[in-house]
Design a protein around this motif. Sequence first.
Motif, PDB file in Angstrom:
ATOM      1  N   GLU A   9       0.854  -1.187   0.000  1.00  0.00           N
ATOM      2  CA  GLU A   9       0.000   0.000   0.000  1.00  0.00           C
ATOM      3  C   GLU A   9       0.888   1.236   0.000  1.00  0.00           C
ATOM      4  N   VAL A  10       0.524   2.238  -0.795  1.00  0.00           N
ATOM      5  CA  VAL A  10       1.260   3.495  -0.802  1.00  0.00           C
ATOM      6  C   VAL A  10       0.977   4.183   0.529  1.00  0.00           C
ATOM      7  N   GLU A  11       2.021   4.398   1.310  1.00  0.00           N
ATOM      8  CA  GLU A  11       1.882   4.988   2.638  1.00  0.00           C
ATOM      9  C   GLU A  11       1.651   6.493   2.538  1.00  0.00           C
ATOM     10  N   GLU A  12       1.139   7.067   3.611  1.00  0.00           N
ATOM     11  CA  GLU A  12       0.899   8.506   3.655  1.00  0.00           C
ATOM     12  C   GLU A  12       2.234   9.244   3.547  1.00  0.00           C
ATOM     13  N   GLY A  13       2.308  10.208   2.653  1.00  0.00           N
ATOM     14  CA  GLY A  13       3.531  10.970   2.448  1.00  0.00           C
ATOM     15  C   GLY A  13       4.527  10.296   1.521  1.00  0.00           C
TER      16      GLY A  13
ATOM     17  N   LYS B  47      -6.867   5.449  -1.673  1.00  0.00           N
ATOM     18  CA  LYS B  47      -5.873   4.489  -1.218  1.00  0.00           C
ATOM     19  C   LYS B  47      -5.396   3.731  -2.453  1.00  0.00           C
ATOM     20  N   ILE B  48      -4.071   3.702  -2.674  1.00  0.00           N
ATOM     21  CA  ILE B  48      -3.501   3.005  -3.824  1.00  0.00           C
ATOM     22  C   ILE B  48      -2.802   1.749  -3.305  1.00  0.00           C
ATOM     23  N   ILE B  49      -3.190   0.609  -3.902  1.00  0.00           N
ATOM     24  CA  ILE B  49      -2.677  -0.683  -3.471  1.00  0.00           C
ATOM     25  C   ILE B  49      -2.074  -1.406  -4.693  1.00  0.00           C
ATOM     26  N   PHE B  50      -0.905  -1.971  -4.504  1.00  0.00           N
ATOM     27  CA  PHE B  50      -0.251  -2.761  -5.544  1.00  0.00           C
ATOM     28  C   PHE B  50      -0.241  -4.224  -5.129  1.00  0.00           C
TER      29      PHE B  50
ATOM     30  N   THR C 189       5.515   8.747  -2.290  1.00  0.00           N
ATOM     31  CA  THR C 189       5.138   8.870  -3.691  1.00  0.00           C
ATOM     32  C   THR C 189       5.011   7.479  -4.309  1.00  0.00           C
ATOM     33  N   LEU C 190       4.411   7.429  -5.499  1.00  0.00           N
ATOM     34  CA  LEU C 190       4.293   6.154  -6.208  1.00  0.00           C
ATOM     35  C   LEU C 190       5.667   5.572  -6.525  1.00  0.00           C
ATOM     36  N   VAL C 191       6.593   6.412  -6.920  1.00  0.00           N
ATOM     37  CA  VAL C 191       7.941   5.957  -7.261  1.00  0.00           C
ATOM     38  C   VAL C 191       8.629   5.365  -6.026  1.00  0.00           C
ATOM     39  N   GLU C 192       8.466   6.001  -4.878  1.00  0.00           N
ATOM     40  CA  GLU C 192       9.061   5.474  -3.649  1.00  0.00           C
ATOM     41  C   GLU C 192       8.460   4.119  -3.289  1.00  0.00           C
ATOM     42  N   CYS C 193       7.142   3.973  -3.478  1.00  0.00           N
ATOM     43  CA  CYS C 193       6.493   2.695  -3.198  1.00  0.00           C
ATOM     44  C   CYS C 193       6.988   1.621  -4.163  1.00  0.00           C
ATOM     45  N   LEU C 194       7.106   1.953  -5.433  1.00  0.00           N
ATOM     46  CA  LEU C 194       7.599   0.990  -6.419  1.00  0.00           C
ATOM     47  C   LEU C 194       9.042   0.579  -6.116  1.00  0.00           C
ATOM     48  N   ASN C 195       9.854   1.515  -5.658  1.00  0.00           N
ATOM     49  CA  ASN C 195      11.229   1.183  -5.264  1.00  0.00           C
ATOM     50  C   ASN C 195      11.232   0.253  -4.051  1.00  0.00           C
ATOM     51  N   ARG C 196      10.325   0.488  -3.105  1.00  0.00           N
ATOM     52  CA  ARG C 196      10.211  -0.371  -1.919  1.00  0.00           C
ATOM     53  C   ARG C 196       9.807  -1.791  -2.322  1.00  0.00           C
ATOM     54  N   ILE C 197       8.912  -1.888  -3.301  1.00  0.00           N
ATOM     55  CA  ILE C 197       8.481  -3.202  -3.801  1.00  0.00           C
ATOM     56  C   ILE C 197       9.680  -3.933  -4.419  1.00  0.00           C
ATOM     57  N   ARG C 198      10.439  -3.218  -5.250  1.00  0.00           N
ATOM     58  CA  ARG C 198      11.599  -3.812  -5.923  1.00  0.00           C
ATOM     59  C   ARG C 198      12.659  -4.242  -4.908  1.00  0.00           C
ATOM     60  N   GLU C 199      12.890  -3.418  -3.890  1.00  0.00           N
ATOM     61  CA  GLU C 199      13.894  -3.748  -2.863  1.00  0.00           C
ATOM     62  C   GLU C 199      13.490  -4.983  -2.062  1.00  0.00           C
ATOM     63  N   ALA C 200      12.177  -5.226  -1.944  1.00  0.00           N
ATOM     64  CA  ALA C 200      11.696  -6.400  -1.214  1.00  0.00           C
ATOM     65  C   ALA C 200      11.769  -7.667  -2.072  1.00  0.00           C
TER      66      ALA C 200
END
Length: 66
Positions: free
Chosen positions: A10-14, A57-60, A16-27
Amino acid sequence: MNKKTKQIFEVEEGETLVECLNRIREAGYYPVKRTEKPIFEEKIINGQKEYEPIDRKIIFEAKLIE
């Protein structure tokens, strides 16, 4: 170790989409599906309940990179 092959992010408060996508890739996952869900607020206007969208709410859904 048995890792899950699908994971929800889930994209956390504060964040960005790019930060969330990077977090997904790092995991160790890659995104396969994006879902947006509106968040409504209940307001009473002229004695009637009305619902106004206030946020989303944006969920991947992501799969494990093999």
